[in-house]
Scaffold this active site. Structure first.
Site, PDB file in Angstrom:
ATOM      1  N   ARG A  23     -43.099 -16.991   9.871  1.00  0.00           N
ATOM      2  CA  ARG A  23     -42.434 -17.260  10.774  1.00  0.00           C
ATOM      3  C   ARG A  23     -42.281 -18.679   9.813  1.00  0.00           C
ATOM      4  NH1 ARG A  23     -45.506 -19.285  14.842  1.00  0.00           N
ATOM      5  NH2 ARG A  23     -44.537 -21.259  14.444  1.00  0.00           N
ATOM      6  N   HIS A  56     -42.468 -21.210  16.323  1.00  0.00           N
ATOM      7  CA  HIS A  56     -42.465 -20.026  17.244  1.00  0.00           C
ATOM      8  C   HIS A  56     -40.613 -20.253  18.706  1.00  0.00           C
ATOM      9  CE1 HIS A  56     -44.044 -17.114  20.082  1.00  0.00           C
ATOM     10  NE2 HIS A  56     -43.368 -18.035  21.090  1.00  0.00           N
ATOM     11  N   TYR A 101     -50.240 -27.274  14.535  1.00  0.00           N
ATOM     12  CA  TYR A 101     -51.589 -26.229  14.176  1.00  0.00           C
ATOM     13  C   TYR A 101     -51.666 -25.752  12.911  1.00  0.00           C
ATOM     14  CZ  TYR A 101     -47.708 -23.731  16.121  1.00  0.00           C
ATOM     15  OH  TYR A 101     -46.073 -22.959  15.859  1.00  0.00           O
TER      16      TYR A 101
END
Ligand SMILES: Cc1ncc(C[n+]2csc(CCOP(=O)(O)OP(=O)(O)O)c2C)c(N)n1
Ligand SMILES: [Mg+2]
Lengths: 363, 326
Positions: free
Chosen positions: A258, A262, A271
């Protein structure tokens, strides 16, 4: 008594078009120039639509959405292997796949602007609405596959997408089990994009591959380079052929990434490292597919420019179409509670409309 | 006293309870490194480490199931459901086990856990991110359901929930998360679960609300009072189950008029239960029918339409005035 071998298992990995765009001539699928261009266009549209939607989201013209950038091969490849007789069930990260099944961009925009009308693709497209409850759709796919088998629709299988995070849900494991027990014509495609929001794949499953989960249910499973459009197409094609000929289900793990957030509500800097993102950008699917098409003489600068211009024009027109629709039936929610309405629902609808007329609820 | 929002207040409660009791464990999807999708658990992972703040696999039933095991064996899990609409996946474990271990074992085994979830609409979110299903959880005997309405009571009630000997479903109105700030003391503060709060006294009419509806209800009450000079009593329910019938009954005895404001669909909900209890206890004190201002019995509309369906300030004001005039 000495231990004997109860079974020996292995999981294979498929790549046809490598990171630098070199193709394995023996494994290369036989697709015509026109087919290859259609395939490329679908991936290109998906990428471009993401870019435009990101801008629109920032400007407040649509709500939250999850871009598919970087995963175009993983969701367009399998979809390209389907026929109109097959079914497609997705989650929410397969924009290009939905376009390939006939969903106009203007419809997708309606969805992301908070209207159910944007989740309504005609049933004859055999493409179900976006499933937000992750992995729930995997069981529906098995039910549909059973139904195809029961009705003797031999040319019809169900293909279902889910994410690596979704593969942790009980629903997914139940679906694999049902599918194998029933030998149902279904293809599971796990888009392993390494992340489920902020949770890395390593915290999601202790398995070295997601493909190997197929072994436990005794069905074919394969790990595929999910950024390789040809491999994703080919693996799915074979799985569908098996499904159509009574060979049961298949699990395909697409190893991809990805590349963006998100959803537009998320900040990946919290993160993961930018270096990791950069490394994966160098493996992204469109560049290598384009190189393959150029090497093959299917695409040149002129053809590329045409695709770019036509895609831009299509997107512009669709955005316009989306934005010129400004009226929505306010009481539509009452229309679809039941197939046959009920006096109580109608009483509440009347109250709702009267309230709107009084200038009550936020008009 | 520092002025903080509800996200910070819940974070404060978690941080202080974790510091005080090493058995308090936080677990859920994205609650660790990311600090939760609403940042409610921000900083806990850094402070307490990954054995106490666990990023779990993506499986709500699993989260609830392991939380039950932890609670049975001495830990105090505070599990997070990322959104209301995904919490139903844990109902089989909650209803089938968490709510029943105490009675199943005649008190030998207990399940002191908290399951937190953001709930409610009006945040322009995708499907399943805007539900108000407090009534569903309230129908499970053995489960407590708590809904704070502002930063201060959120902090105090969460502390109480963590210390409670039974499973508590703690529903956080996400629309309120960052909507306003309140003074919240650093030093410990708790509230009793099972008690409603009379946030304003008055003799002419009782308004009962909870969660995100409490804030706009207060604004509606202020408006009506200004316009008409009426004295309105406002009860913030806070505890859905068990419900504080006495506070409601005492108020109705005084006012004889009642309006209930509920974000959830109308039928089979908390407002139905309140109305039934009023009938059971103080029917003859009523001077007007109990008025329910609610959402409608439709599948939660996507955000393009939702604001037309969720009660808003004008609807509440009108409902109060109609009931005053009845
Ligand atoms: C049952 C359920 N729980 C939680 C969520 C919230 N949520 C949305 S996407 C997501 C992560 C999904 O990760 P993955 O399956 O890997 O798909 P990806 O987003 O990477 O495409 C989560 C936790 C959800 N949609 N459904
Ligand atoms: Mg993922």
């Amino acid at each position: 008594m000495p231990l004997t071998m109860a079974g020996e298992f292995s999981t294979s990995y498929l790549q046809i078009l490598d990171e630098s765009g070199e193709v394995d001539r023996e494994l290369e699928p036989k697709l015509s120039d026109a087919e290859l261009l259609r395939f490329y266009r679908a991936m290109y549209l998906s990428r471009e639509a993401d870019q435009r939607m990101l801008k629109m989201q920032r400007q407040g013209r649509i709500g939250t959405f999850g871009p598919g950038t970087g995963q175009e091969a993983a969701f367009c490849g399998p979809t390209f292997a389907l026929t109109d007789k097959d079914w497609l069930l997705g989650s929410f990260r397969e924009p290009g796949a939905r376009f390939m099944r006939g969903e106009p961009l203007s419809t997708a925009l309606l969805y992301y602007n908070g209207y159910e009308e944007g989740n309504a693709l005609s049933p004859d497209k055999r493409t179900l609405p976006i499933a937000v409850i992750v992995a729930s759709q995997t069981l529906h796919a098995v039910g549909i596959a059973y139904s195809m088998q029961y009705q003797g629709q031999k040319d019809s299988a169900a293909l279902v997408f889910l994410g690596d995070g979704a593969s942790s849900q009980g629903d997914f494991h139940e679906a694999l089990n049902f599918a194998a027990v029933w030998q149902a014509p279904v293809v599971f495609v796990v888009q392993n994009n390494q992340w489920a929001i902020s949770v890395p794949r390593s915290k999601q499953t202790h398995s070295r591959t997601i493909a190997q989960k197929a072994i436990a249910y005794d069905m074919p499973g394969i790990q595929v380079d999910g950024n390789d459009a040809l491999a994703m197409y080919q693996a799915t094609k074979e799985a569908l052929a098996r499904a159509h000929s009574g060979g049961g289900p298949t699990l395909i793990e697409a190893v991809t990434y990805r590349l963006m957030m998100h959803t537009t509500a998320d900040d990946p800097k919290k993160y993961r490292t930018e270096k990791e993102e950069k490394d994966w950008w160098s493996k992204e699917p469109l560049v290598r597919f384009e190189k393959y098409l150029r090497d093959k003489g299917v695409l040149d600068d002129k053809a590329k420019a045409t695709i770019e211009a036509e895609t831009r024009q299509y997107i512009d027109e669709e955005i316009k179409k989306f934005e010129t629709r400004t009226t929505f039936k306010p009481d539509a929610s009452f229309d679809y509670v039941f197939g046959t309405t009920h006096a109580e629902i109608e009483k509440q609808r009347a109250e709702f409309l009267a309230t709107l007329n009084q200038g009550g609820a936020d008009a | 006293m520092p002025k903080i929002n509800m996200v910070q207040a819940i974070n404060l409660a978690l941080r202080q309870e974790m510091a005080k009791d090493p058995n308090v464990i936080v677990l859920g999807e994205d609650v660790g490194v990311d600090g939760g999708v609403f940042r409610v658990t921000e900083g806990l992972h850094e402070q307490f480490g990954e054995r106490r703040v666990i990023d779990t696999p993506l499986a709500e039933s699993g989260i609830m199931g392991v939380s039950i095991g932890m609670a049975l064996s001495g830990l105090k899990p505070v599990a997070e459901m990322q959104f209301d609409g995904f919490s139903y996946l844990m109902i089989p474990q909650l209803e089938g086990n968490a709510s029943r271990y105490r009675s199943r074992s005649q008190g030998l085994w207990t399940v002191p856990l908290v399951v937190r979830m953001p709930y409610g609409g009006a945040v322009r979110a995708l499907e399943h991110h805007s539900e108000s299903r407090e009534a569903t959880y309230a129908t499970f005997p053995g489960v407590k359901v708590v809904i704070p309405s502002g930063p201060r009571n959120a902090r105090a009630l969460l502390v109480a929930a963590i210390r409670d000997p039974d499973p508590v479903v703690f529903m956080e109105p996400k629309r309120v998360y960052r909507a306003f700030r309140e003074d919240v003391p650093e030093e410990e503060e708790t509230m009793e679960i099972g008690k409603a709060q009379v946030v304003q006294e008055g003799g002419d009419l009782t308004v009962i609300s909870w969660g995100a509806m409490s804030h706009i209800t207060r604004q509606a009450i202020d408006e009506v009072q200004k316009r008409r000079g009426a004295k309105i009593e406002h009860i913030d329910l806070l505890s859905i189950a068990p419900m504080d019938t006495d506070t409601i009954s005492n108020s109705i005895r005084k006012t004889g008029r009642c309006v209930i404001v509920q974000e959830a669909p109308r039928s089979f909900g908390v407002s139905s239960e309140i109305t039934a209890r009023i009938n059971d206890n103080v029917l003859l004190y009523l001077e007007a029918p109990v008025k329910r201002i609610t959402n409608y019995d439709v599948v939660t509309p996507y955000f393009g339409r939702e604001l037309k369906y969720i009660p808003d300030q004008q609807r509440i004001e009108r409902g109060i005035e109609e009931t005053l005039e009845f």
